[in-house]
Design an enzyme around this catalytic site. Structure first.
Site, PDB file in Angstrom:
ATOM      1  CE  LYS A   1     -38.035 -19.484  37.285  1.00 20.31           C
ATOM      2  NZ  LYS A   1     -38.967 -19.061  36.251  1.00 20.31           N
TER       3      LYS A   1
ATOM      4  CE  LYS B   1     -30.672 -19.705  31.127  1.00 19.00           C
ATOM      5  NZ  LYS B   1     -31.843 -19.616  31.654  1.00 19.00           N
TER       6      LYS B   1
ATOM      7  CE  LYS C   1     -39.392 -23.201  27.472  1.00 16.43           C
ATOM      8  NZ  LYS C   1     -40.240 -22.126  27.013  1.00 16.43           N
TER       9      LYS C   1
HETATM   10  P1  ADP Z   1     -35.452 -20.305  34.169  1.00  9.67           P
HETATM   11  O1  ADP Z   1     -34.359 -20.696  33.195  1.00  9.67           O
HETATM   12  O2  ADP Z   1     -34.966 -20.317  35.566  1.00  9.67           O
HETATM   13  O3  ADP Z   1     -36.735 -21.079  33.981  1.00  9.67           O
HETATM   14  P2  ADP Z   1     -36.896 -18.190  32.922  1.00  9.67           P
HETATM   15  O4  ADP Z   1     -36.756 -18.858  31.583  1.00  9.67           O
HETATM   16  O5  ADP Z   1     -38.220 -18.181  33.599  1.00  9.67           O
HETATM   17  O6  ADP Z   1     -35.787 -18.794  33.887  1.00  9.67           O
HETATM   18  O7  ADP Z   1     -36.357 -16.708  32.770  1.00  9.67           O
HETATM   19  C1  ADP Z   1     -36.995 -15.535  33.243  1.00  9.67           C
HETATM   20  C2  ADP Z   1     -36.116 -14.342  32.908  1.00  9.67           C
HETATM   21  O8  ADP Z   1     -34.876 -14.430  33.631  1.00  9.67           O
HETATM   22  C3  ADP Z   1     -35.720 -14.254  31.415  1.00  9.67           C
HETATM   23  O9  ADP Z   1     -35.703 -12.898  30.997  1.00  9.67           O
HETATM   24  C4  ADP Z   1     -34.334 -14.849  31.383  1.00  9.67           C
HETATM   25  O10 ADP Z   1     -33.551 -14.365  30.324  1.00  9.67           O
HETATM   26  C5  ADP Z   1     -33.768 -14.423  32.740  1.00  9.67           C
HETATM   27  N1  ADP Z   1     -32.790 -15.427  33.220  1.00  9.67           N
HETATM   28  C6  ADP Z   1     -33.065 -16.703  33.577  1.00  9.67           C
HETATM   29  N2  ADP Z   1     -31.948 -17.352  33.981  1.00  9.67           N
HETATM   30  C7  ADP Z   1     -30.932 -16.462  33.857  1.00  9.67           C
HETATM   31  C8  ADP Z   1     -29.520 -16.516  34.132  1.00  9.67           C
HETATM   32  N3  ADP Z   1     -28.946 -17.621  34.609  1.00  9.67           N
HETATM   33  N4  ADP Z   1     -28.779 -15.414  33.899  1.00  9.67           N
HETATM   34  C9  ADP Z   1     -29.359 -14.265  33.420  1.00  9.67           C
HETATM   35  N5  ADP Z   1     -30.682 -14.148  33.159  1.00  9.67           N
HETATM   36  C10 ADP Z   1     -31.469 -15.217  33.367  1.00  9.67           C
END
Ligand code: ADP
Ligand code: TRP
Length: 329
Positions: free
Chosen positions: A195, A192, A112
């Site tokens: 958000k 990847k 982060k």
């Molecule tokens: P972001 O990276 O968009 O902020 P979060 O960290 O809030 O996403 O992730 C919320 C859930 O979604 C977690 O369980 C995470 O492992 C899953 N997740 C987020 N991005 C992906 C992705 N690109 N592929 C698979 N799972 C994902």
């Protein structure tokens, strides 16, 4: 009866990666014999968000999307983390048995900071709060994406450390569960999908905007008649992650990548196929989402009920943890 728990941070519009890695599993796990808790990690979002209106809107949005994706409040306890303030007390009780090195080694903190988020103690202690989320309802199984595995391991460590420190058996150790494909879904730029990278695809966008987003996915410059590698192409990887490797449309797409048919097969065709898959897979969710947007009372009722149910369970655990420490009469 196994207890399942998971949550997502309300830091922005949910995307295909969140659905593929996390939310799809929550929906699958809503079966008789499972007790499912799914929450919105609003305290966690406060480690980075500074706009109250945005946080409020995002919380509602995530709940609306949970319901649209198929979570059913009759079978699943759906709640906002901040409607259960006991979670923060549990965070404190756990932090008092947490050695610093456990947080120092957490990769999410370093990631982060690398993404440009500013350091604060909340962000540093994020995994302890996550452990409180999981241990509060005494979850057995935590369905998450691969990037969350270390957090579940930290949770197991903390449960053991607390039980050991106070010679008690207050917490049970949870296991994580990865989605069947367990693939990290790429975003429109091939990185990847996240958000925080601005590369997401929102399955609830209106058709025109969704099509435009799909058509904008980055590909290499191979022509209509060239053989293409599906394994490295984000268009194919997203389609496979959403529809599944066994879907006939994916088998057909893979064949066309490897051996373009007479007349050629270009990335434009592949993108059109992905767009159609998205409209098909999310047809029901898109319809439900439109209904929910017109019926805010349904979301309110779901949250009222969820908060009550979650609080009843979590406050019992917190009372037991307090008693183990000597913080009760
Ligand atoms: P972001 O990276 O968009 O902020 P979060 O960290 O809030 O996403 O992730 C919320 C859930 O979604 C977690 O369980 C995470 O492992 C899953 N997740 C987020 N991005 C992906 C992705 N690109 N592929 C698979 N799972 C994902
Ligand atoms: N850290 C998780 C994420 O970024 C969100 C989360 C918070 C969570 N508390 C949790 C996930 C408890 C599972 C269980 O996606």
């Amino acid at each position: 009866m196994p207890r399942i728990l998971s949550g997502v941070q309300p830091t922005g519009q949910l995307h295909l990666g969140n659905w593929a890695g996390a939310i799809r599993q929550f929906v699958e796990l809503q079966q008789p014999g499972n007790e499912v808790f799914v929450f919105v990690a609003s305290y966690h979002a406060l480690t980075t968000l500074r706009d109250p209106a945005v946080l409020r809107d995002n919380c509602r949005q995530v709940v609306t999307d949970y319901l649209a994706f198929g979570l059913d409040p009759a079978r699943t306890t759906i709640y906002l983390q901040h409607d259960v303030p006991e979670v923060t007390e549990l965070h404190w009780l756990l932090s008092c048995v947490c050695p610093n090195h456990l947080m120092d080694k957490a990769v999410s903190y370093k990631d982060k900071l690398n993404k440009g988020l500013s350091a604060n103690i909340g962000l540093y202690c994020y995994p302890i709060l996550q452990a409180a989320d999981i241990l509060g309802p005494q979850a057995d199984i935590v369905p998450v994406g691969r990037d969350q595995v270390q957090h579940i391991e930290i949770t197991r460590d903390l449960a053991g450390m607390f039980n050991h420190a106070f010679s008690c058996e207050v917490f049970r150790q949870p296991a994580y569960r990865l989605s069947a494909t367990a693939e990290v879904l790429p975003g429109v730029d091939g990185e990847k999908m996240s958000k925080s990278y601005g590369n997401t695809i929102d399955p609830f966008q209106d058709e025109k905007a969704l099509r435009k987003r799909v058509m904008g996915i980055k590909t290499d410059s191979k022509g209509m008649d060239d053989a293409k590698d599906p394994a490295t192409c984000p268009v194919f990887r997203i389609a496979k992650g959403v529809a599944g490797a066994d879907d006939p449309r994916i088998i057909d797409l893979e064949r066309k990548y490897r051996e373009p048919p007479a007349g050629g097969f270009g990335y434009g065709h592949a993108k059109q196929a992905l767009f159609e898959i998205l409209l098909d897979v999310f047809a029901e969710s898109r319809r439900r989402r439109a209904e929910l947007m017109a019926d805010p009372g349904a979301v309110d009722a779901c949250l009222r009920d969820g908060a009550q149910r979650a609080r009843a369970v979590i406050s019992q655990t917190v009372a037991a943890a307090r008693a183990a420490t000597g913080l009760s009469a």
